[in-house]
Scaffold this motif. Structure first.
Motif, short mmCIF file in Angstrom:
data_model
loop_
_atom_site.label_atom_id
_atom_site.label_comp_id
_atom_site.label_asym_id
_atom_site.label_seq_id
_atom_site.Cartn_x
_atom_site.Cartn_y
_atom_site.Cartn_z
N GLY A 130 0.80 -1.21 0.00
CA GLY A 130 0.00 0.00 0.00
C GLY A 130 0.84 1.27 0.00
N GLU A 131 2.16 1.15 -0.06
CA GLU A 131 3.01 2.34 -0.14
C GLU A 131 2.77 3.10 -1.43
OE1 GLU A 131 7.17 2.16 1.24
OE2 GLU A 131 6.73 0.03 1.53
N LEU A 132 2.36 2.39 -2.45
CA LEU A 132 2.02 2.99 -3.73
C LEU A 132 0.56 2.63 -4.01
CD1 LEU A 132 3.02 4.58 -6.17
CD2 LEU A 132 3.74 2.44 -7.19
N PRO A 133 -0.37 3.56 -3.74
CA PRO A 133 -1.79 3.27 -3.91
C PRO A 133 -2.13 2.93 -5.37
CG PRO A 133 -1.47 5.40 -2.83
CD PRO A 133 -0.14 4.92 -3.29
N SER A 134 -3.03 1.98 -5.53
CA SER A 134 -3.40 1.57 -6.89
C SER A 134 -4.81 1.00 -6.89
CB SER A 134 -2.43 0.51 -7.39
OG SER A 134 -2.55 -0.66 -6.61
N LEU A 135 -5.32 0.83 -8.09
CA LEU A 135 -6.58 0.12 -8.32
C LEU A 135 -6.24 -1.12 -9.11
CD1 LEU A 135 -8.84 3.09 -9.42
CD2 LEU A 135 -8.85 1.93 -7.22
N TYR A 146 -2.73 -3.66 -12.55
CA TYR A 146 -2.74 -2.60 -11.55
C TYR A 146 -2.78 -1.27 -12.29
CZ TYR A 146 -1.32 -5.88 -7.90
OH TYR A 146 -1.26 -6.91 -7.01
N ARG A 147 -3.50 -0.31 -11.75
CA ARG A 147 -3.54 1.04 -12.30
C ARG A 147 -3.12 1.99 -11.19
NH1 ARG A 147 -3.34 -1.13 -16.69
NH2 ARG A 147 -5.18 -1.56 -17.91
N VAL A 148 -2.11 2.80 -11.49
CA VAL A 148 -1.57 3.75 -10.52
C VAL A 148 -1.70 5.14 -11.13
CG1 VAL A 148 0.46 4.43 -9.20
CG2 VAL A 148 0.08 2.02 -9.72
N THR A 149 -2.25 6.07 -10.36
CA THR A 149 -2.40 7.43 -10.88
C THR A 149 -1.04 8.13 -10.91
OG1 THR A 149 -2.81 8.42 -8.73
CG2 THR A 149 -4.73 7.61 -9.94
N GLU A 150 -0.93 9.09 -11.78
CA GLU A 150 0.30 9.88 -11.87
C GLU A 150 0.53 10.62 -10.55
OE1 GLU A 150 2.19 13.42 -14.64
OE2 GLU A 150 0.40 12.36 -15.33
N GLU A 151 -0.55 11.07 -9.92
CA GLU A 151 -0.44 11.76 -8.64
C GLU A 151 0.15 10.84 -7.56
OE1 GLU A 151 -3.79 12.85 -5.60
OE2 GLU A 151 -3.71 14.39 -7.15
N ALA A 152 -0.27 9.57 -7.54
CA ALA A 152 0.26 8.62 -6.56
C ALA A 152 1.76 8.41 -6.78
CB ALA A 152 -0.48 7.30 -6.65
N VAL A 153 2.18 8.34 -8.03
CA VAL A 153 3.61 8.17 -8.33
C VAL A 153 4.38 9.40 -7.88
CG1 VAL A 153 5.31 7.90 -10.18
CG2 VAL A 153 3.18 6.57 -10.23
N ASP A 154 3.87 10.59 -8.18
CA ASP A 154 4.54 11.83 -7.78
C ASP A 154 4.67 11.91 -6.26
OD1 ASP A 154 4.78 12.60 -10.43
OD2 ASP A 154 3.02 13.91 -10.38
#
Length: 63
Positions: free
Chosen positions: A16-21, A27-35
């Motif tokens: 869960g350190e990198l939130p995703s769906l 897995y789908r990770v938003t650009e905001e979550a990566v930033d």
């Protein structure tokens, strides 16, 4: 570029350190979550003290 290995990315997703769906097997990770992850990781890599605690300080005892 973050230069993270595939197992590291999956570990970040699993913990869960990198939130995703998750959609099926993807897995789908938003650009905001990566930033946000990069900003947090960059802050941990600097040789700076940890931020101050949010608990209020107690006044000194009087004798």
């Amino acid at each position: 570029m973050t230069r993270l290995s595939r197992p590291t990315v999956y570990r970040l997703l699993r913990t869960g350190e990198l939130p995703s769906l998750r959609f099926g097997r993807s897995y789908r990770v938003t650009e905001e979550a990566v930033d946000e992850y990069i900003a947090r990781a960059a802050g941990h890599n600097r040789n700076q003290p940890d931020p101050p605690s949010t608990t209020p300080m107690q006044p000194p005892h009087e004798f």
